[in-house]
Design a protein around this motif. Structure first.
Motif, PDB file in Angstrom:
ATOM      1  N   LEU A  57       0.773  -0.531  -0.067  1.00  0.00           N
ATOM      2  CA  LEU A  57      -0.060   0.452   0.317  1.00  0.00           C
ATOM      3  C   LEU A  57       0.757   1.473   0.256  1.00  0.00           C
ATOM      4  N   LEU A  77       0.662   4.028  -3.196  1.00  0.00           N
ATOM      5  CA  LEU A  77       0.380   5.903  -2.719  1.00  0.00           C
ATOM      6  C   LEU A  77       1.575   5.991  -3.443  1.00  0.00           C
ATOM      7  N   VAL A  86       0.754   6.932  -6.611  1.00  0.00           N
ATOM      8  CA  VAL A  86      -0.162   7.676  -6.591  1.00  0.00           C
ATOM      9  C   VAL A  86       0.716   8.735  -7.130  1.00  0.00           C
ATOM     10  N   ASP A  87       0.826   9.266  -5.776  1.00  0.00           N
ATOM     11  CA  ASP A  87       1.461  10.533  -5.063  1.00  0.00           C
ATOM     12  C   ASP A  87       2.463  10.433  -6.210  1.00  0.00           C
ATOM     13  N   VAL A 110      -3.806  10.522 -11.624  1.00  0.00           N
ATOM     14  CA  VAL A 110      -3.221   9.452 -10.587  1.00  0.00           C
ATOM     15  C   VAL A 110      -2.668   8.537 -11.664  1.00  0.00           C
TER      16      VAL A 110
END
Lengths: 485, 463
Positions: free
Chosen positions: B32, B36, B39-40, B49
């Motif tokens: 995760l 993340l 995506v960040d 995204v």
């Protein structure tokens, strides 16, 4: 063996602690020094990462931004380039900033702590604000009139609103397009080299950074000193000045261009510009009073900012009598910026109260919320109101029936003073033509504008008439633009 | 080992309710965090995204799940922290490299690194599946020594890349053999020291107050060490040289407990460092750079890589600029490999950097813990050796890019771009998992009705 393993583990722990302490040393305690290191490009990258805020003239932005896609991303563009170059200055990735671009850089680039709506929160997040706007006091029509009037000749125009100190026009000529300096690379370097090696010095802001001998235009200051000090109480009374006049302690004979200067009154001497009378008046007023008066008009003030620095206008504080006499008619070491001479005119027009000149009316955030406002403030009481009134009348006479008749505007009261200053060693250079003036529309309760115009290399004919001939029409055009509704 | 405990008084640290459950939940967390981060980076760089975020996350999740399942069935008692840490660090490295790729459109490294990482995971699985017991490796001590030396010698025949002869290039692939040689040499050191540690520790003459071992025992090991260091100096791979030296000293100390070794080691190190610094201009300039990172700026030649690296760390401050928002590409060459930590430091700040260091520390500590729980000297030394490789490597390169010690080229384990490195690190983690499985494997239950007799090899507080 376990004991040794534990010790080896302790050694690894020491390594870890060393790394963490070192990381804190760099990232917390050394961060400021590293961030502000001149070789660190991050400041520059952040600075140019967003479009720069606009510089606004008369409600219209005169600047823009172009996304170059380079590392220093947004490059400055100028809508009217040369017209406002002496106001905006340039903002170059390579060569830094000048003038308003420099003075209001924090607002324009978004770093000003006044920009964020929630400064504490912003201090935490460290986000850069969008660039704010700098709204100038310039009036576009006047700037255009001054720029067109100079028409590329070497010279400058400064116009001030006497009652507030707002600078309404500020032109230096010949000018240049500051946009060619935006960005990086060979073309920018070439443009810089071309501009800096140009003998006409297009990047010199003559309006505030160049000083000229003011010549006869300085006689207004001398007359103010004579009236304020009580040396002359009746401007119409004849003086005992010989014509020609031999300067004290010297063999220099001071000539006059106009006739009738022998024993002329102060009023007549100003109107037709008698060197002899004004030199002798300055001498009689005395060095201390002359220096004091000049200072109250703004001379010898090296700290004047509009908000860019203005070059110091000079009136010597130690002089022999013959030097004082020459200085009193704007020669010898006396020099003034065009802005300084506009301040002289403005002081007279505003009843002796000289307002501090300023170029940035207010700054706003990108969204338009006002960040700071420049309030008009008094620079100094340059002379008594009564003196100002007498000088106003003399300047009106100059335009009505003296050396400055060219500047007359129908429907307005115009006061002016011409000046021609010698130039170069032995006066071999062509003279500088000056005209300082103010204008008040009929029916208005106060003058709307005070102007100073200087034209270098004025037409060959030596004499006051060139001040009236070369500079006065430009001043008139600027004043007309100011008076236009 | 001479004071056996009663069988019913098992030490409390062996009671792991369900190590595999812990591992699985940590793996989910690690995947995760990585997704993340991915995506960040996309949001920060382009405001969107990344379209492949879901598939990327699913792929990573599947890979992690696969490793977990293999570990669950083939090494059920292994330490549950090792695998999640490796996944998190490797994933974080991919995110950082992907982020740097976006700033350097000309050279894309993340896809290649992803392939290498997958290959590394495959080798990890192979090691877990094939190697059922770490003690088997003891048999191959001399083979691995020979293989290790061979691997280190081969690059001499290949042309130097950026001043260092550390690469084998063939058919478009390049391969850094020293990354594997370090595992092989750690294996050899462990096996040799385990066999000869008593001779090393207790025989020999006293010279002043230091007990010197006999030449017969010490000879081979010093010879091999000298050879490895000599080869490295010839190849100008000084980071690895420093790593080998540290590894040698630590393992020798753990095996013999002779403080004298530390003294001798330090003496050798300083003498070697002085000679190298004098004779080798490459090293000399590194030391000068370390003493004054801004010398090149003062000389008007612009900031050195080290100065740029320090600027990056400084720009990060406490909280960092955020993923994708820094400017660590200013470092230029090797920003994705040797200097990858600067990107982490700038974009994640001191907080993120501390977290990364602590992940490494945890990895090392778990390796040490496996070592300390084992009884066999070989297993202990091998675990300590492998964990020390990670610890020393992190210190040498992190200290180098942060100006703590002179900069020597080494890959930040798992984070840095480099196929050989990431594969070697996955092998190290696989070996540590295998060793920790043996270390934490519960003893066979005592049959009821039979009186427990003292068991010489019972797990307990080792002496």
């Amino acid at each position: 063996m376990t004991r040794y393993i534990r010790r080896a583990a302790a050694f690894c722990l020491v390594l870890l602690v060393a790394l963490l302490v070192n990381a804190a040393r760099i990232q917390v305690f050394g961060a400021d020094a590293l961030d502000s290191h001149p070789a660190n490009r991050r400041l520059m990258i952040a600075r140019y990462h967003q479009p720069r805020g606009a510089i606004v003239v008369d409600g219209e932005s005169v600047t823009g931004s172009r996304d170059s896609g380079q590392q220093l991303r947004y490059e400055r563009t100028y809508t009217y380039g040369p017209l406002y170059a002496s106001v905006t200055g340039y903002a170059s990735q390579t060569y830094g900033t000048t003038l308003i671009e420099n003075a209001e850089d924090a607002v324009l680039s978004g770093t000003s702590p006044l920009l964020p709506a929630f400064p504490l929160w912003n201090g935490l997040t460290g986000d850069r604000q969008p660039g704010g706007q700098a709204v100038t006091t310039i009036k576009a029509s006047m700037q255009r009139a001054a720029y067109d009037g100079l028409a590329g000749r070497k010279g400058a125009v400064a116009a001030i609103e006497p009652s507030t100190g707002k600078i309404l026009a500020l032109v230096s000529s010949p000018s240049y397009d500051p946009g060619v300096l935006s960005g990086t690379g060979r073309s920018v370097a070439n443009a810089w080299r071309r501009l800096t090696s140009d003998t006409n010095q297009p990047m010199l802001n003559r309006a505030i950074r160049q000083t000229y001998p003011p010549g006869s235009a300085f006689k207004i200051v001398t007359a103010a000193a004579a009236l304020d000090s009580g040396l002359i109480t009746d401007v119409e009374a004849p003086t005992d000045t010989p014509d020609p006049y031999v300067l004290p302690n010297s063999v220099t004979t001071l000539p006059n261009e106009p006739s009738g200067c022998g024993g002329a009154s102060l009023a007549y001497a100003v109107t037709v510009s008698c060197n002899t009378v004004m030199a002798r008046v300055g001498l009689k007023v005395g060095l201390a009073t002359m220096v004091d008066t000049a200072r109250r008009f703004g001379f010898n003030d090296a700290s004047l900012r509009i908000p860019s620095r203005v070059a110091k206008s000079n009136f010597d504080t130690e002089m022999s009598p013959d030097q004082l006499a020459l200085s009193s008619i704007g020669q010898f070491d006396t020099t003034a910026t065009p802005l300084q001479m506009a301040m002289v005119s403005a002081a007279v027009a505003n009843g002796g109260e000289l307002k501090y000149p300023y170029l940035v009316d207010h700054t706003t955030t990108a969204a338009g919320t006002t960040v700071s406002t420049t309030r008009p403030r008094t620079y100094q009481q340059a002379m008594y109101p009564a003196t100002a009134q007498q000088l106003q009348q003399m300047m009106i006479d100059v335009v009505r029936n003296g050396t400055g008749t060219v500047a007359a505007i129908p429907g307005a009261t115009v006061g002016g003073k011409t000046g021609t200053a010698q130039n170069g060693v032995g006066n071999v250079g062509s003279p500088y033509a000056w005209f300082i003036s103010w204008a008040q529309a009929d029916g208005a309760d106060r003058p709307a504008v005070a102007v100073a115009v200087v034209v270098e290399d004025a037409s060959a004919k030596r004499g006051d008439i060139s001040g009236g001939g070369d500079a006065a029409p430009i001043a008139r055009a600027v004043m007309e633009a100011a008076l236009a509704p | 080992m001479t004071a056996p405990l009663a069988a019913d008084a098992s030490p409390p640290e062996l009671r792991h309710p369900d190590p595999r459950g812990v591992e699985l939940s940590l793996l989910v967390g690690a995947v995760l965090v990585v997704v993340l981060g991915y995506v960040d980076v996309g949001l920060a760089r382009s405001g969107t995204v990344p379209p492949d975020a879901a598939s990327y996350g699913a792929g990573l999740g599947l890979l992690a799940l696969l490793t977990h399942l293999v570990v669950r069935f083939r090494a059920p008692h292994a330490d549950p922290l090792l695998l999640p840490i490796a996944v998190l660090l490797n994933g974080l490295g991919l995110v950082l490299i992907y982020r740097l790729d976006l700033a350097t459109p000309g050279s894309r490294a993340a896809p290649t690194q992803l392939v290498w990482s997958t290959l590394g995971v495959c080798l990890f699985l192979a090691v877990i599946l094939v190697l059922r017991e770490h003690r088997i490796l003891q048999r191959y001590a001399y083979v691995s020594m020979a293989a290790g030396l061979f691997l280190m010698l081969v690059p001499i025949l290949f042309p130097a890349v950026n001043g260092a002869k550390i690469w084998i290039r063939a058919g478009g692939f390049s391969f850094q053999p020293a990354e594997f040689a370090k595992i092989l040499l750690a294996l050899f050191f462990a096996a040799y020291l385990a066999a000869n540690r008593n001779a090393l520790a207790y025989t020999g003459r006293m010279i002043w107050r230091l007990q010197m071992p006999t030449g017969r025992v010490l000879g081979p090991i010093v010879a091999i060490w000298l050879m490895s260091v000599g080869v490295l100096v010839l190849e100008r791979d000084l980071g690895t040289s420093l790593l080998f030296f540290g590894l040698f000293v630590v393992m020798l100390y753990v095996a013999t407990g002779r403080t004298g070794w530390i003294a001798v080691g330090m003496l050798l190190a300083s003498a070697g460092a002085a000679v190298v610094a004098l004779l080798e201009p490459h090293v000399h300039s590194r030391v000068a750079d370390w003493l004054n990172p801004y010398a090149t700026i003062e000389a008007g030649r612009g900031p050195s890589q080290l100065a740029q690296s320090l600027f990056a760390f400084g720009a990060g401050g406490t909280l960092g600029s955020g993923l994708g928002l820094g400017h660590s590409t200013l470092i230029g060459f090797a920003a994705k490999s040797d200097f990858i930590l600067a990107t982490a430091g700038e974009e994640l700040g001191l907080c993120g950097l501390t977290a990364i260091f602590l992940l490494y520390a945890l990895l090392v500590a778990r390796g040490y813990r496996a070592g300390i729980c084992l009884t066999s000297p070989f297993g202990r030394l091998f675990a300590i050796g492998l964990a020390s490789i990670v610890a020393l490597q992190v210190f040498v390169i992190a200290g180098g890019v942060m100006g703590l010690i002179p900069l020597t080229g080494l890959a930040m384990p798992f984070l840095a771009q480099g196929g050989s490195s990431v594969i070697a690190n996955w092998i190290i983690v696989a070996l540590l998992i295998r060793i920790s499985d043996s270390a934490h494997r519960p003893l066979p239950a005592v049959e009821p009705g039979v009186i427990a007799r003292p068991e010489p090899s019972v797990k307990g507080t080792p002496t």
